[in-house]
Design a protein around this motif. Structure first.
Motif, PDB file in Angstrom:
ATOM      1  N   ALA A 229       0.836  -1.208   0.000  1.00  0.00           N
ATOM      2  CA  ALA A 229       0.000   0.000   0.000  1.00  0.00           C
ATOM      3  C   ALA A 229       0.867   1.252   0.000  1.00  0.00           C
ATOM      4  O   ALA A 229       0.605   2.221  -0.733  1.00  0.00           O
ATOM      5  CB  ALA A 229      -0.929  -0.010   1.210  1.00  0.00           C
ATOM      6  N   CYS A 230       1.915   1.237   0.800  1.00  0.00           N
ATOM      7  CA  CYS A 230       2.806   2.389   0.929  1.00  0.00           C
ATOM      8  C   CYS A 230       3.560   2.666  -0.370  1.00  0.00           C
ATOM      9  O   CYS A 230       3.591   3.812  -0.858  1.00  0.00           O
ATOM     10  CB  CYS A 230       3.790   2.132   2.061  1.00  0.00           C
ATOM     11  N   LEU A 231       4.152   1.642  -0.957  1.00  0.00           N
ATOM     12  CA  LEU A 231       4.923   1.822  -2.185  1.00  0.00           C
ATOM     13  C   LEU A 231       4.039   2.325  -3.314  1.00  0.00           C
ATOM     14  O   LEU A 231       4.428   3.220  -4.083  1.00  0.00           O
ATOM     15  CB  LEU A 231       5.582   0.498  -2.591  1.00  0.00           C
ATOM     16  N   GLY A 232       2.843   1.754  -3.420  1.00  0.00           N
ATOM     17  CA  GLY A 232       1.932   2.163  -4.477  1.00  0.00           C
ATOM     18  C   GLY A 232       1.442   3.595  -4.325  1.00  0.00           C
ATOM     19  O   GLY A 232       1.227   4.295  -5.318  1.00  0.00           O
ATOM     20  N   ALA A 233       1.290   4.035  -3.082  1.00  0.00           N
ATOM     21  CA  ALA A 233       0.725   5.376  -2.828  1.00  0.00           C
ATOM     22  C   ALA A 233       1.770   6.485  -2.836  1.00  0.00           C
ATOM     23  O   ALA A 233       1.420   7.653  -3.032  1.00  0.00           O
ATOM     24  CB  ALA A 233      -0.003   5.377  -1.483  1.00  0.00           C
ATOM     25  N   THR A 234       3.046   6.145  -2.634  1.00  0.00           N
ATOM     26  CA  THR A 234       4.044   7.208  -2.416  1.00  0.00           C
ATOM     27  C   THR A 234       5.231   7.179  -3.372  1.00  0.00           C
ATOM     28  O   THR A 234       6.172   7.953  -3.199  1.00  0.00           O
ATOM     29  CB  THR A 234       4.572   7.166  -0.965  1.00  0.00           C
ATOM     30  N   SER A 235       5.219   6.290  -4.368  1.00  0.00           N
ATOM     31  CA  SER A 235       6.282   6.325  -5.369  1.00  0.00           C
ATOM     32  C   SER A 235       5.885   7.315  -6.448  1.00  0.00           C
ATOM     33  O   SER A 235       4.847   7.164  -7.101  1.00  0.00           O
ATOM     34  CB  SER A 235       6.506   4.940  -5.987  1.00  0.00           C
ATOM     35  N   THR A 236       6.676   8.354  -6.644  1.00  0.00           N
ATOM     36  CA  THR A 236       6.367   9.404  -7.613  1.00  0.00           C
ATOM     37  C   THR A 236       7.582   9.645  -8.504  1.00  0.00           C
ATOM     38  O   THR A 236       8.690   9.186  -8.217  1.00  0.00           O
ATOM     39  CB  THR A 236       5.996  10.711  -6.902  1.00  0.00           C
ATOM     40  N   GLU A 237       7.371  10.411  -9.569  1.00  0.00           N
ATOM     41  CA  GLU A 237       8.483  10.769 -10.449  1.00  0.00           C
ATOM     42  C   GLU A 237       9.522  11.577  -9.687  1.00  0.00           C
ATOM     43  O   GLU A 237      10.728  11.450  -9.923  1.00  0.00           O
ATOM     44  CB  GLU A 237       7.965  11.581 -11.643  1.00  0.00           C
ATOM     45  N   GLN A 238       9.058  12.413  -8.761  1.00  0.00           N
ATOM     46  CA  GLN A 238       9.974  13.278  -8.008  1.00  0.00           C
ATOM     47  C   GLN A 238      10.689  12.535  -6.889  1.00  0.00           C
ATOM     48  O   GLN A 238      11.824  12.869  -6.542  1.00  0.00           O
ATOM     49  CB  GLN A 238       9.199  14.462  -7.415  1.00  0.00           C
ATOM     50  N   ALA A 239      10.035  11.524  -6.299  1.00  0.00           N
ATOM     51  CA  ALA A 239      10.625  10.781  -5.172  1.00  0.00           C
ATOM     52  C   ALA A 239      10.279   9.304  -5.328  1.00  0.00           C
ATOM     53  O   ALA A 239       9.367   8.792  -4.676  1.00  0.00           O
ATOM     54  CB  ALA A 239      10.106  11.328  -3.851  1.00  0.00           C
ATOM     55  N   PRO A 240      10.987   8.605  -6.203  1.00  0.00           N
ATOM     56  CA  PRO A 240      10.634   7.216  -6.522  1.00  0.00           C
ATOM     57  C   PRO A 240      11.068   6.213  -5.462  1.00  0.00           C
ATOM     58  O   PRO A 240      12.039   6.425  -4.729  1.00  0.00           O
ATOM     59  CB  PRO A 240      11.385   6.962  -7.827  1.00  0.00           C
ATOM     60  N   TRP A 241      10.328   5.127  -5.406  1.00  0.00           N
ATOM     61  CA  TRP A 241      10.726   3.952  -4.636  1.00  0.00           C
ATOM     62  C   TRP A 241      11.441   2.977  -5.567  1.00  0.00           C
ATOM     63  O   TRP A 241      11.045   2.808  -6.736  1.00  0.00           O
ATOM     64  CB  TRP A 241       9.509   3.246  -4.046  1.00  0.00           C
ATOM     65  N   TYR A 242      12.466   2.310  -5.035  1.00  0.00           N
ATOM     66  CA  TYR A 242      13.143   1.228  -5.751  1.00  0.00           C
ATOM     67  C   TYR A 242      13.040  -0.033  -4.903  1.00  0.00           C
ATOM     68  O   TYR A 242      13.415  -0.027  -3.718  1.00  0.00           O
ATOM     69  CB  TYR A 242      14.606   1.568  -6.007  1.00  0.00           C
ATOM     70  N   VAL A 243      12.528  -1.108  -5.490  1.00  0.00           N
ATOM     71  CA  VAL A 243      12.441  -2.395  -4.800  1.00  0.00           C
ATOM     72  C   VAL A 243      13.687  -3.186  -5.174  1.00  0.00           C
ATOM     73  O   VAL A 243      13.846  -3.640  -6.317  1.00  0.00           O
ATOM     74  CB  VAL A 243      11.172  -3.163  -5.204  1.00  0.00           C
ATOM     75  N   VAL A 244      14.589  -3.342  -4.208  1.00  0.00           N
ATOM     76  CA  VAL A 244      15.889  -3.967  -4.457  1.00  0.00           C
ATOM     77  C   VAL A 244      15.881  -5.408  -3.942  1.00  0.00           C
ATOM     78  O   VAL A 244      15.689  -5.637  -2.745  1.00  0.00           O
ATOM     79  CB  VAL A 244      17.014  -3.182  -3.756  1.00  0.00           C
ATOM     80  N   PRO A 245      16.063  -6.405  -4.817  1.00  0.00           N
ATOM     81  CA  PRO A 245      16.136  -7.800  -4.363  1.00  0.00           C
ATOM     82  C   PRO A 245      17.265  -7.952  -3.342  1.00  0.00           C
ATOM     83  O   PRO A 245      18.414  -7.624  -3.627  1.00  0.00           O
ATOM     84  CB  PRO A 245      16.439  -8.579  -5.650  1.00  0.00           C
ATOM     85  N   ALA A 246      16.942  -8.444  -2.148  1.00  0.00           N
ATOM     86  CA  ALA A 246      17.912  -8.399  -1.046  1.00  0.00           C
ATOM     87  C   ALA A 246      18.375  -9.761  -0.551  1.00  0.00           C
ATOM     88  O   ALA A 246      19.133  -9.830   0.424  1.00  0.00           O
ATOM     89  CB  ALA A 246      17.319  -7.612   0.118  1.00  0.00           C
ATOM     90  N   ASP A 247      17.959 -10.840  -1.192  1.00  0.00           N
ATOM     91  CA  ASP A 247      18.412 -12.159  -0.732  1.00  0.00           C
ATOM     92  C   ASP A 247      19.908 -12.357  -0.959  1.00  0.00           C
ATOM     93  O   ASP A 247      20.551 -13.141  -0.266  1.00  0.00           O
ATOM     94  CB  ASP A 247      17.631 -13.264  -1.439  1.00  0.00           C
ATOM     95  N   ASP A 248      20.470 -11.670  -1.933  1.00  0.00           N
ATOM     96  CA  ASP A 248      21.907 -11.668  -2.200  1.00  0.00           C
ATOM     97  C   ASP A 248      22.431 -10.288  -1.792  1.00  0.00           C
ATOM     98  O   ASP A 248      22.218  -9.297  -2.489  1.00  0.00           O
ATOM     99  CB  ASP A 248      22.168 -11.933  -3.688  1.00  0.00           C
ATOM    100  N   LYS A 249      23.115 -10.232  -0.654  1.00  0.00           N
ATOM    101  CA  LYS A 249      23.568  -8.939  -0.122  1.00  0.00           C
ATOM    102  C   LYS A 249      24.512  -8.217  -1.073  1.00  0.00           C
ATOM    103  O   LYS A 249      24.409  -6.999  -1.259  1.00  0.00           O
ATOM    104  CB  LYS A 249      24.263  -9.139   1.234  1.00  0.00           C
ATOM    105  N   LYS A 250      25.427  -8.948  -1.668  1.00  0.00           N
ATOM    106  CA  LYS A 250      26.404  -8.322  -2.561  1.00  0.00           C
ATOM    107  C   LYS A 250      25.704  -7.709  -3.769  1.00  0.00           C
ATOM    108  O   LYS A 250      26.004  -6.588  -4.178  1.00  0.00           O
ATOM    109  CB  LYS A 250      27.458  -9.347  -2.996  1.00  0.00           C
TER     110      LYS A 250
END
Length: 297
Positions: A229-250
């Motif tokens: 809900a948060c990512l969908g409501a607050t990702s904008t062109e001016q302040a984007p969200w990036y979903v970074v796959p984190a199972d591989d830390k490197k």
């Protein structure tokens, strides 16, 4: 193995619903070996260090990096490794956890607003005002301790109002030269289980684990819904969200550093130019210094 990091692959589109089950927690790595990883990260760190010096000298923009994630996703490690070459004079890291009594006497954005970066500097929020629509949404009883006026708390309206407040703030910051880049380190529940076990089995990591961590794990599904809900409501062109796959830390660190580099390059900064009057002043000072040399006497 992918050799190029494309920031767009991880960016949450504005105004689109988010289903985290469709966003991977593990992707094809952008490095071939540990040695190649170390070399590539060092290249990113060195490039970021150079850009940060220009950023500091130009003094036109501020950059705010926000990191949010479930426990054990690697926020601390990503910040430590990616920012290792940045001059501490131009960068500050803030970690926000339980609000103090004083902070509870203000609106939910107050405590983080005080720590926003100045122009020419980088601010890093390890957790942020987004906790107010994540952990507070999963545990709505927290709202009762925030001393809000009677009648202001309504299940659906509360979160929509807070999303609007956040987007309004980030748009205001953008208009005034602050670039806000937000990272959600997307960890799988199974990988979190493994990392928790590692923290328990390694005495040097015991300090990283608490009973509260395992208690919060019980709310995994609720947290995923809150993040969606948060990512969908607050990702904008001016302040984007990036979903970074984190199972591989490197891999996650390389992706984060690649996105940060893209952000700085897009600013098209340069060192301040010296005008004619300033150049004459510098040449005059240079003449004075030359005259002070032992050989000039």
């Amino acid at each position: 193995m992918k050799s190029k990091i494309d920031s767009r692959d991880f960016r949450v589109p504005e105004g689109k619903p988010v289903n985290l089950k469709k966003w991977p927690t593990l992707v094809e790595p952008v490095y071939k070996s540990k040695k190649k990883y170390a070399k590539r990260l060092e290249e990113h760190v060195q490039e970021l260090s150079t850009l940060q010096r220009v950023h500091y000298a130009s003094n036109r923009y501020a950059v705010l990096l926000i990191f949010q994630a479930m426990d054990a996703a690697g926020k601390d490690g990503a910040i430590r490794h990616v920012m290792s070459g940045v001059n501490p004079q131009g960068c500050q890291v803030f970690s926000f956890r339980h609000p103090s009594a004083i902070e509870l006497d203000h609106d939910f954005l107050w405590r983080t607003t005080r720590s926003l970066p100045e122009r020419g500097r980088i601010g890093i929020f390890n957790r942020s005002y987004y906790e107010e629509v994540l952990i507070v949404r999963v545990h709505p009883e927290i709202l009762l301790g925030q001393r809000l006026p009677e009648g202001i708390i309504e299940e659906k309206a509360t979160w929509q109002d807070r999303y609007r407040s956040i987007v309004d703030l980030e748009n205001h910051l953008y208009r005034n030269g602050t670039r806000v880049i937000k990272f959600f380190l997307h960890l799988s529940k199974e990988e979190q289980r493994k990392r928790f076990l590692a923290r328990i089995d390694d005495p040097d990591k015991n300090w990283k684990f608490s009973v509260a961590d395992i208690e919060e794990r019980k709310y995994w599904d609720q947290y995923m819904q809150a993040y969606e809900a948060c990512l969908g409501a607050t990702s904008t062109e001016q302040a984007p969200w990036y979903v970074v796959p984190a199972d591989d830390k490197k891999n996650a660190r390389l992706i984060v550093s690649g996105i940060v580099l893209d952000t700085f390059k897009a600013l098209k900064m340069g060192y301040p130019e010296t005008n004619a009057a300033r150049r004459r002043e510098l040449l005059s000072i240079r003449d004075q210094l030359i005259k002070e040399s032992p050989g000039s006497k």
